[in-house]
Design an enzyme around this catalytic site. Structure first.
Site, PDB file in Angstrom:
ATOM      1  N   ARG A  50      -1.441 -10.232   1.876  1.00  0.00           N
ATOM      2  CA  ARG A  50      -1.744  -9.225   2.893  1.00  0.00           C
ATOM      3  C   ARG A  50      -3.258  -9.006   3.035  1.00  0.00           C
ATOM      4  NH1 ARG A  50       2.689  -5.927   4.260  1.00  0.00           N
ATOM      5  NH2 ARG A  50       4.582  -7.175   4.082  1.00  0.00           N
TER       6      ARG A  50
ATOM      7  N   HIS B 115       2.166  -7.312  -2.553  1.00  0.00           N
ATOM      8  CA  HIS B 115       1.125  -6.307  -2.719  1.00  0.00           C
ATOM      9  C   HIS B 115       0.825  -6.148  -4.212  1.00  0.00           C
ATOM     10  CE1 HIS B 115       1.657  -3.791   1.236  1.00  0.00           C
ATOM     11  NE2 HIS B 115       0.648  -4.627   1.325  1.00  0.00           N
TER      12      HIS B 115
ATOM     13  N   ASP C 173       7.857   2.028   9.046  1.00  0.00           N
ATOM     14  CA  ASP C 173       7.331   1.821   7.693  1.00  0.00           C
ATOM     15  C   ASP C 173       6.314   2.873   7.276  1.00  0.00           C
ATOM     16  OD1 ASP C 173       8.892  -0.336   7.112  1.00  0.00           O
ATOM     17  OD2 ASP C 173       7.387  -1.851   7.587  1.00  0.00           O
TER      18      ASP C 173
ATOM     19  N   ARG D  50       2.866  -2.790  12.046  1.00  0.00           N
ATOM     20  CA  ARG D  50       2.379  -1.643  11.285  1.00  0.00           C
ATOM     21  C   ARG D  50       0.973  -1.193  11.707  1.00  0.00           C
ATOM     22  NH1 ARG D  50       3.500  -1.490   5.016  1.00  0.00           N
ATOM     23  NH2 ARG D  50       3.258   0.705   5.583  1.00  0.00           N
TER      24      ARG D  50
ATOM     25  N   CYS E  95       4.795   2.921  -3.338  1.00  0.00           N
ATOM     26  CA  CYS E  95       4.627   2.692  -1.905  1.00  0.00           C
ATOM     27  C   CYS E  95       4.742   3.993  -1.115  1.00  0.00           C
ATOM     28  CB  CYS E  95       5.663   1.695  -1.399  1.00  0.00           C
ATOM     29  SG  CYS E  95       5.348  -0.005  -1.883  1.00  0.00           S
TER      30      CYS E  95
END
Length: 261
Positions: A131, A160, A57, A82, A254
């Site tokens: 998150r 997000h 990612d 991550r 992103c």
């Protein structure tokens, strides 16, 4: 930006990730190159973060940190898959002589933070609910010296802030109201009465996951209705195909970490 050399969907940490559908790795790299070249052709400098094997990612470079006026508030990822990305971003910023602040609280960088230097004296908008921890908002305010407005996300599809809201320039935003709690919707309406409002079709096409330089708005090719909205608001939409990155739950924004010196 970080090239998707190791990009794959091998775990599911958001509703868009489907481990049963294989990623076309070559197409992902081709689409990423097109996005990078589009930004360069528009006059922007793109710095490249080296990808790390085992961190699929990393292509979502926006999540690794959040910078304001030369100071970087580092990321601390929610999921262990991550977690090691934060170190790669920290190395990039410290190597480049930025002032790097190590966080104590979980936050996912520009995934949940955005900055509008011309709005209300310079304000940070910050998302929470899926998150980033609310405590990270206060931490960011102390480390960056800018007021932070907390906005609660309520739809797991828009996990997000950058999937539900984007800065169009230094003063104004576009957002999808139903991604936010009723109270956060009222806050946004008060702060940005001239905002470009998106609908669910725009959000599902990742039309809010965009990058704008104040004139050009770069968004994916599926977000045609969103492109029409920003054009009507006086901006110039630039569409880039990013179908493979959407498989991991991201799009244009992103893939781009904005560096604010």
């Amino acid at each position: 930006m970080c090239p998707p050399e190791h990009f794959t969907v091998e775990y599911a940490i958001n509703p868009w990730m489907d481990i049963t559908v294989p990623v076309d790795a070559a197409l992902a790299v081709k689409q990423w190159d097109l996005l990078r070249n589009t930004l360069v052709d528009l006059g922007h400098t793109v710095h490249v973060l080296e990808p790390v094997a085992g961190l699929p990612d990393m292509v979502y470079a926006a999540n690794g940190a959040f910078s304001v006026d030369g100071t970087v508030y580092g990321a601390r990822f929610r999921y262990p898959q991550r977690a090691d990305e934060a170190g790669a971003h920290r190395a990039f910023y410290t190597r480049s002589a930025w002032t790097y602040k190590t966080p104590e609280h979980v936050n996912e960088g520009e995934g949940d933070f955005t900055y509008l230097p011309g709005a209300h004296g310079g304000v940070i908008l910050a998302g929470y609910g899926f998150r980033t921890e609310p405590a990270a908002h206060a931490e960011a305010q102390e480390m960056l010296g800018r007021p932070v407005v907390s906005l609660r996300l309520v739809d797991p599809a828009y996990y997000h802030l950058d999937t539900a809201l984007a800065a169009l320039d230094d003063h104004n935003v576009t957002y999808y109201p139903d991604a936010f709690s009723p109270a956060s919707q009222r806050v946004l309406a008060q702060l940005f009465p001239d905002a470009v409002l998106a609908d669910r079709v725009d959000a599902e096409a990742f039309g809010l996951n965009l990058v704008s330089d104040g004139r050009h708005v770069i968004l994916n090719t599926e977000a045609t209705a969103m492109g029409a909205k920003v054009r009507a608001a006086g901006y110039h939409p630039v569409h880039v195909e990013l179908t493979e990155l959407k498989r991991g739950g991201g799009s244009v924004k992103c893939a781009v970490a904005e560096l604010r010196r």
